[in-house]
Design an enzyme around this catalytic site. Structure first.
Site, PDB file in Angstrom:
ATOM      1  N   GLY A   1       0.794  -1.221   0.000  1.00  0.00           N
ATOM      2  CA  GLY A   1       0.000   0.000   0.000  1.00  0.00           C
ATOM      3  C   GLY A   1       0.829   1.274   0.000  1.00  0.00           C
ATOM      4  N   ILE A   2       0.369   2.246   0.774  1.00  0.00           N
ATOM      5  CA  ILE A   2       1.013   3.560   0.815  1.00  0.00           C
ATOM      6  C   ILE A   2       2.432   3.461   1.362  1.00  0.00           C
ATOM      7  CG2 ILE A   2       0.878   5.866   1.841  1.00  0.00           C
ATOM      8  CD1 ILE A   2      -2.200   5.511   1.841  1.00  0.00           C
TER       9      ILE A   2
ATOM     10  N   TYR B   1     -10.614   5.231  14.857  1.00  0.00           N
ATOM     11  CA  TYR B   1      -9.410   5.412  14.028  1.00  0.00           C
ATOM     12  C   TYR B   1      -9.099   6.892  13.870  1.00  0.00           C
ATOM     13  CZ  TYR B   1      -6.665   5.457   9.650  1.00  0.00           C
ATOM     14  OH  TYR B   1      -5.717   5.687   8.671  1.00  0.00           O
TER      15      TYR B   1
END
Length: 288
Positions: free
Chosen positions: A8-9, A157
Site C-alpha cells: 500500500g502507501i 481510528y
C-alpha cells in the site's frame, strides 16, 4: 525507515525514498510480503540496498526492541511512521490496550521518542507521521484511552490519528532548531488492504451513519479509489522536498503541499491529555 512498508502507501513511500537515494528499511509483520517489498524497492533504488525488518508494532515491547536495534546502527535521516490499522470490532493488544489507539498512536509515539537521539545525530533529519481525514469525525476527548460511547472503528481510528497529529505538532515545537523537522502527511485515501477490507463494513460507523450506509459506502469507495502511489506523494514530499528545508510543524495535504491542520490538533487540553496518556501507557522503558 518506513513502518508498515510492505504494501500500500507504505511500500510506495519506500519506493519513492529509495528512488531518491535513501537506504530504506521497511518494517512489517509478514516475512514473505517483506521479501517481495524489498524486491520492488530494490528495482527503484539509486542508493544502498533496501532491507526488511520483521516485527509486529502492535506490541510496545516489539517497538522498544526495534528501536534498540536501530539505535545501535547509528544516525537516522528519515522516519516515516506509516503504520495504521482500523478494526471492525474492538480488539485488545498484548499490552491490554485498545488496539486502534495502540497501533495508530502509541506505537509511532514510542518509536519516535526512542529514536530521537539517532534523528538528532542524522540532522538535518525528518519525522513524518501519516495522518488521515478521518480526524474530521473523531471525538476530541482524551480523558481516557477509550472515548465514551460505543465502539465504531472509523471514528476511533480518526480519534487515534488526531492524537498522533496533536503529538506530532507538539513534537515539532519541542524539536524546533534541533535540526529535526516534524511533519504530518494526509494521503487522502487509496485502495489498500485496510480500505478494501474493514471499510466495507457498516459496523465501523456510528448508528446514525449506518442508516445512510449505501451513501456512506459510496463516499468511502470514491475517497479510496485512487492508487497508493498517488496517496504516497504527501509522505514522500514531507520526507524529501527541499522547499521544506528549515521548516517544521506542517501538515502536508493530499495534493502534496502544506494545508491547515485539522481542527482540535493544536488544542491545549487535547495536547496535554494525549501526552499524559502516551507517557502513561507507553513508557520509554518497560515496567518491571
Amino acid at each position: 525507515m518506513v513502518t508498515a512498508g510492505t504494501g500500500g502507501i507504505g511500500l510506495e513511500t519506500a519506493i519513492g525514498l529509495a528512488a531518491r537515494g535513501f537506504a530504506v528499511t521497511v518494517v512489517g509483520r509478514n516475512v514473505e510480503r517483506g521479501a517481495r517489498a524489498v524486491e520492488r524497492i530494490a528495482a527503484a533504488a539509486t542508493g544502498a540496498e533496501p532491507r526488511f525488518v520483521a516485527t509486529d508494532l502492535a506490541s510496545l515491547g516489539n517497538v522498544r526492541a526495534l528501536a534498540t536495534q536501530l539505535a545501535a546502527e547509528g544516525p537516522l535521516k528519515v522516519l516515516v511512521n506509516n503504520v495504521g490499522a482500523m478494526f471492525a470490532d474492538r480488539q485488545q493488544t498484548v499490552d491490554d490496550i485498545e488496539a486502534t489507539f495502540a497501533v495508530n498512536h502509541l506505537s509511532p509515539y514510542l518509536l519516535t521518542e526512542l529514536l530521537l537521539d539517532q534523528l538528532r545525530a542524522g540532522a538535518p533529519s525528518r519525522i513524518v507521521n501519516v495522518s488521515s481525514g478521518a480526524i474530521r469525525v473523531a471525538k476530541h476527548t482524551f480523558d481516557a484511552v477509550e472515548p465514551p460511547g460505543g465502539y465504531y472503528g472509523f471514528h476511533w481510528y480518526g480519534r487515534a490519528k488526531l492524537a498522533n497529529l496533536a503529538y506530532a505538532l507538539d513534537l515539532a515545537e519541542r524539536l524546533r532548531d534541533s535540526g529535526v523537522s516534524v511533519f504530518a502527511a494526509d494521503p487522502g485515501g487509496a485502495a489498500t488492504d485496510m480500505t478494501d477490507g474493514t471499510m466495507r463494513s457498516p459496523k465501523i460507523v456510528s448508528p446514525g451513519l449506518r442508516l445512510m450506509w449505501p451513501l456512506v459506502r459510496r463516499t468511502f469507495e470514491h475517497a479510496t479509489a485512487g492508487p497508493a502511489s498517488v496517496a504516497a506523494r504527501p509522505s514522500i514530499f514531507a520526507a524529501t522536498d527541499s522547499s521544506l528545508d528549515g521548516q517544521t510543524g506542517l501538515l502536508i495535504g493530499p495534493k502534496a503541499h502544506p494545508v491547515p491542520a485539522f481542527r482540535g490538533s493544536t488544542d491545549t487540553r487535547t495536547v496535554e491529555n494525549v501526552l499524559r496518556l502516551s507517557r502513561q501507557l507507553a513508557p520509554l522503558t518497560e515496567r518491571q
